[in-house]
Design an enzyme around this catalytic site. Structure first.
Site, PDB file in Angstrom:
ATOM      1  N   LYS A 206       1.061   4.205  -3.194  1.00 53.43           N
ATOM      2  CA  LYS A 206       0.713   5.622  -3.129  1.00 53.43           C
ATOM      3  C   LYS A 206       1.882   6.499  -3.593  1.00 53.43           C
ATOM      4  O   LYS A 206       1.666   7.579  -4.152  1.00 53.43           O
ATOM      5  CB  LYS A 206       0.275   6.002  -1.706  1.00 53.43           C
ATOM      6  CG  LYS A 206      -1.047   5.367  -1.293  1.00 53.43           C
ATOM      7  CD  LYS A 206      -2.185   5.757  -2.238  1.00 53.43           C
ATOM      8  CE  LYS A 206      -3.545   5.269  -1.747  1.00 53.43           C
ATOM      9  NZ  LYS A 206      -4.650   5.661  -2.637  1.00 53.43           N
TER      10      LYS A 206
ATOM     11  N   TYR B 245       0.800  -1.223   0.000  1.00 54.38           N
ATOM     12  CA  TYR B 245       0.000   0.000   0.000  1.00 54.38           C
ATOM     13  C   TYR B 245       0.836   1.279   0.000  1.00 54.38           C
ATOM     14  O   TYR B 245       0.616   2.166  -0.851  1.00 54.38           O
ATOM     15  CB  TYR B 245      -0.967  -0.009   1.183  1.00 54.38           C
ATOM     16  CG  TYR B 245      -1.821   1.230   1.271  1.00 54.38           C
ATOM     17  CD1 TYR B 245      -2.940   1.384   0.462  1.00 54.38           C
ATOM     18  CD2 TYR B 245      -1.490   2.262   2.155  1.00 54.38           C
ATOM     19  CE1 TYR B 245      -3.727   2.531   0.533  1.00 54.38           C
ATOM     20  CE2 TYR B 245      -2.268   3.411   2.236  1.00 54.38           C
ATOM     21  CZ  TYR B 245      -3.380   3.536   1.421  1.00 54.38           C
ATOM     22  OH  TYR B 245      -4.142   4.668   1.489  1.00 54.38           O
TER      23      TYR B 245
END
Length: 252
Positions: free
Chosen positions: A178, A174
């Site tokens: 990003k 994750y």
């Protein structure tokens, strides 16, 4: 065709996306509620209000994206704001109960490549695919704007600081997705700046959502506010920005 400005919010059937949809409707927009599950999207649209419309949109499925773009073009004739909110933190069940346990089980040295690919398929490639599909419509709408919902945990500058509280959870799933999203956001901004289309990344903060197993500390209303603030900015405002609430700049 809509006589109101139109916003499409991806992943809008729950969490921050649903709150963004509600806030944009309150600001006078016709809201397109993007949802992988159309029935959940319809339920969310009913909750948002009469100017909300469900659109089946799976950002990992090209036919679904193409059909959604055709729907926006043919039924609404404009797209003033695209808010790319759809994201996942893991593929399937979270590995470990807490954010810290999940991070420890998905280090660069031990993470499943299938896990990385699945998360990046939504958080990175899905954002690019939706951008490419919706761009022809955005280009026909004066003053259009794109807002990509990122995260402060994706900041390379911040994670390089040993004093950063969340540095220990930076990993290839994750957080790094990003980071990649931030790079794509900046590339979009550079490409579209001559056309007057503004592109920004925003961080919602550590919001209590399904994404983090409801471990967050901020409310949905707090998590949605920066995306909405940026979405409502006028045309004579900066592009290529990365901010959290009240316009606080986050370093790339």
């Amino acid at each position: 065709m809509s006589d109101k400005p139109v916003v499409l919010v991806t992943g809008a059937n729950q969490g921050i996306g649903l709150q963004i949809a509600k806030d944009m409707a309150a600001a006078g927009f016709a809201v397109l509620v993007g949802s992988r599950d159309f029935e959940k999207g319809e339920a969310a649209a009913a909750e948002v209000g009469p100017d909300a419309h469900a659109i089946q949109l799976d950002v990992t499925d090209q036919p679904s994206i193409a059909a959604a773009a055709a729907c926006v073009r043919d039924q609404f004739g404009r797209l003033d704001v695209l808010i790319q909110n759809a994201a996942i933190s893991h593929a399937g069940q979270r590995i470990g109960g807490s954010v810290e346990e999940h991070a420890a089980a998905t280090r660069t040295s031990n993470v499943s490549l299938d896990e990385v690919r699945a998360v990046w398929e939504t958080n990175v490639f899905g954002v690019l695919a939706v951008y490419q599909a919706m761009l022809p419509i955005l280009r026909q709408t004066p003053g259009a704007r794109i807002v990509n919902v990122s995260s402060g945990v994706g900041s390379l500058t911040t994670n390089s600081d040993k004093a950063f509280h969340y540095r220990a959870i930076f990993g290839p799933v994750y957080p790094a997705s990003k980071t990649a999203l931030n790079g794509i956001t900046l590339a979009m901004a550079i490409e579209l700046e001559p056309e007057g289309i503004r592109v920004s990344a925003v961080s919602p903060g550590f919001t209590k959502t399904n994404l983090n197993g409801y471990a967050g500390t901020e409310t949905l209303e707090q998590g949605a506010r920066e995306a909405v603030r940026v979405a409502l900015l006028g045309p004579d405002t900066p592009t290529g920005t990365f901010t959290r609430w009240k316009g606080e700049t986050i370093p790339w």
